[in-house]
Structure formats: C-alpha cells, structure tokens
Enzyme design. Structure first.
Site, PDB file in Angstrom:
ATOM      1  N   GLY A   1       0.829  -1.197   0.000  1.00 28.61           N
ATOM      2  CA  GLY A   1       0.000   0.000   0.000  1.00 28.61           C
ATOM      3  C   GLY A   1       0.860   1.242   0.000  1.00 28.61           C
ATOM      4  O   GLY A   1       1.947   1.255  -0.577  1.00 28.61           O
ATOM      5  N   GLU A   2       0.351   2.310   0.605  1.00 28.71           N
ATOM      6  CA  GLU A   2       1.064   3.595   0.723  1.00 28.71           C
ATOM      7  C   GLU A   2       1.222   4.320  -0.608  1.00 28.71           C
ATOM      8  O   GLU A   2       1.781   5.407  -0.665  1.00 28.71           O
ATOM      9  CB  GLU A   2       2.460   3.419   1.341  1.00 28.71           C
ATOM     10  CG  GLU A   2       2.503   2.744   2.688  1.00 28.71           C
ATOM     11  CD  GLU A   2       3.922   2.571   3.219  1.00 28.71           C
ATOM     12  OE1 GLU A   2       4.874   3.085   2.586  1.00 28.71           O
ATOM     13  OE2 GLU A   2       4.084   1.919   4.262  1.00 28.71           O
TER      14      GLU A   2
END
Length: 343
Positions: A308-309
């Site tokens: 993610g991120e």
C-alpha cells in the site's frame, strides 16, 4: 486526423520496429488521450496518502495489528521513514499525507505542507454493530478528497497516484470488491498486513457476518450506501480524489488492492473515471488480480507488492515518464533519415 490517429502515427513513426517498445507505446497513447494532445507531458507528479481508522479494527477480528499502528505509520510518513518516502524522494515525486479520519490528534505545526488535516471523525464506527459512517460524513470525505486534488492541480500537478494507510482497510476493500463484482467473499479476502491462517479464517468468518448484516449483495449499484455501510474515510476521500482528478483530465496512476477497491466504487458513481487511469501494478494481496480482470485492466508492474502507501504508483511513474519522453524526444524515420523496413 483525430488525436488517436496523430498519436499512433507518431508512435509508429519512431526509429524502431512497430510495437517494439511494448507497453510503453500503449501508455504513451493512453496519456496522450487523457491529455488530448499528441505531445503530452508529466508535470509535477504527486502521491497522496489518505489515512483513516476503521471501527472494526478495535475488535481485532479482521486485523493482526492494533489500530494504533495507523497513527504510528502516519508519523513514520511524516518523519520520512516509510517506503513511500524512499521512492518519492528517489524519483522526484511530490508527497502529501492526508488525515482523513485517524483516531489520533496530530500536532499540525510540526510537519508543514507535507501533512494536510481533512479529518472527518476519529475513525469510522464498527460495522459489525452499525453503519460505518453517516451519509453526511461520506459526502464530506468525498468533497475533501476533491479539494485536495483541486489544490494540487492549481500548483501545476497533472499526474497523481493515491496511497492509503488504515489498519483494517483490506477488510473494507474486500467487502467493496465482493459487493461490486459479485464474486464470492472467499475470493476477495486476503491476509492484509500479514494474517496467519487462523487470523485469516476469523477475518473471513467476520466479514461473512458483516456481508449478511448489511445486505451488501444488493448494493452494487448504490455506491454511497455501500460506503456508508462498510467504507472507510480514507477510501471515501480517495473516491473524491479519483473523481476530481478524472474531471480535470489528470493522469491517475492506480496503486494496489485498496486503491483499486476505491476506484471500483468511484466507477459506480461515474464510469468515465476509467478513461484517466493507468494501472501501476498487480498486488500480491489475494483478490487484486480478479479485481483487475473485472475492470479489464493491464498493469505495468508485477512485483508481488502488497504494502500500500502508493508504493506501486511511485515505482510506475518513472515508466510513464519514459513513455511520454520517447513520444516527444525520440527521432522519427524521417527526421533521422533512416530507411523503413519493407515488412
């Protein structure tokens, strides 16, 4: 000659065999069509990480890590220590971290323009017990997501990727995927931040209860209702960001499982959002491949990422830059005075 015809003529006239730059040629065409020009540019690319907490995470039923990790990771972003910080620094990509609904009070003065407070509430409610958010909260999140993009566009950004942080948000994304695609929940639920076999089974069992409780099978065509029942503030804010970026004809670089789930709901609200999307990568999270197939999406990277991120988007943006650069800077057969083949 249409823009598509101009782009294809330019791409095929470069000093190379037709099709020899593979997906870069497809991306060059896509970016040109998004920007409606035969000479597209990637200007001030940016990643926005939306962070929010989920009420269900306080129960531990769907997450191996405690809810407090959301705020701790946001602080890590703000201090420059996360993977997304490394990749955006390396590739000269802007970064903004947005508090969409973290269950923590941040000291705003410490982080400058990197951090934006758009908090709707201190996390959603537990959707095992009630709806995650009110209709008003969902609308506010969407509008605030739009506002973030409007600000970046005003500063000259035309290429955007979205990341997220929120313990428990793979559960919400799995429920969205199940509702929109109609696939069995078993095909939509994965390990998230690293659930073991026992935790994965508990997560699946819990989400089956949620799915039945909220009647999610009937909500595929009711995106706002779906959001209110089981969504997250970071997912809702990302939806607004997708819709605004598409309206402004920005190049949207779609990240992994949760970012694609947010796109699924955005697409239910406005199908034209897909016209602005370039898909960064195929996530290692269970379900992402099926989600991409549902959308008919091809990806640039397949690295087994599931962090993610916005990390996949940050890694894909240099390839998108390369596609635009070859289109604008590579010689043609005519300008280089090179004979074409006869095949």
């Amino acid at each position: 000659m249409t823009i598509r015809e101009q782009l294809l003529h330019t791409i095929n006239g470069k000093t190379k065999p037709i099709g020899s730059l593979g997906r870069l040629e497809t991306v060059a065409l896509k970016v040109g069509l998004i920007q409606q020009t035969a000479s597209p540019v990637i200007a001030k690319p940016h990643i926005v990480v939306f962070a929010g907490d989920h009420g269900i995470a306080r129960t531990g039923a769907v997450n191996p890590f405690p809810q407090e990790v959301t705020a701790q990771m946001v602080l890590n972003f703000l201090e420059g220590g996360a993977a997304i910080n490394v990749f955006t620094r390396q590739h000269d990509i802007g970064l903004t971290v947005v508090d969409a609904g973290v269950n923590h009070g941040f000291v705003l003065d410490l982080y400058g323009p990197l951090f934006v407070n758009m908090k709707v509430a201190y996390g959603t409610k537990n959707y095992l017990e009630t709806e995650a958010m009110t209709h008003d909260e969902a609308e506010r999140a969407i509008e605030r997501g739009r506002a973030v993009i409007a600000g970046l566009a005003a500063d000259g950004c035309n290429t955007i990727g979205f990341g997220e942080m929120g313990i428990g948000n793979t559960a919400s994304a799995s429920l969205i995927m199940c509702a929109v695609t109609g696939l069995p929940l078993e095909q939509c639920v994965g390990r998230g931040t690293g659930a073991n076999d026992e935790q994965l089974q508990r997560k699946l069992s819990t989400l089956k209860i949620v799915h039945e409780k909220h009647g999610l099978a009937s909500l595929a065509e009711k995106p706002m209702e779906l959001l209110c029942r089981i969504g997250g503030f970071e997912i809702s804010m990302m939806m607004g960001a997708y819709l605004e970026a598409a309206r402004r004809r920005m190049v949207i670089v779609v990240d992994g499982f949760i970012a694609t789930a947010a796109l699924l709901v955005s697409r239910q609200m406005d199908a034209s959002v897909m016209e602005s999307c370039v898909f960064a990568h195929r996530s290692g999270e269970a379900g992402h491949d099926a989600m991409l197939s549902f959308l008919g999406a091809d990806v640039l990277l397949d690295l087994g990422l599931r962090l993610g991120e916005g990390t996949g988007s940050a890694l894909a943006i240099p390839l998108i830059r390369s596609s635009v650069n070859f289109l604008n800077e590579m010689a043609s057969f005519e300008t280089a005075n090179i004979s074409r083949g006869t095949a």
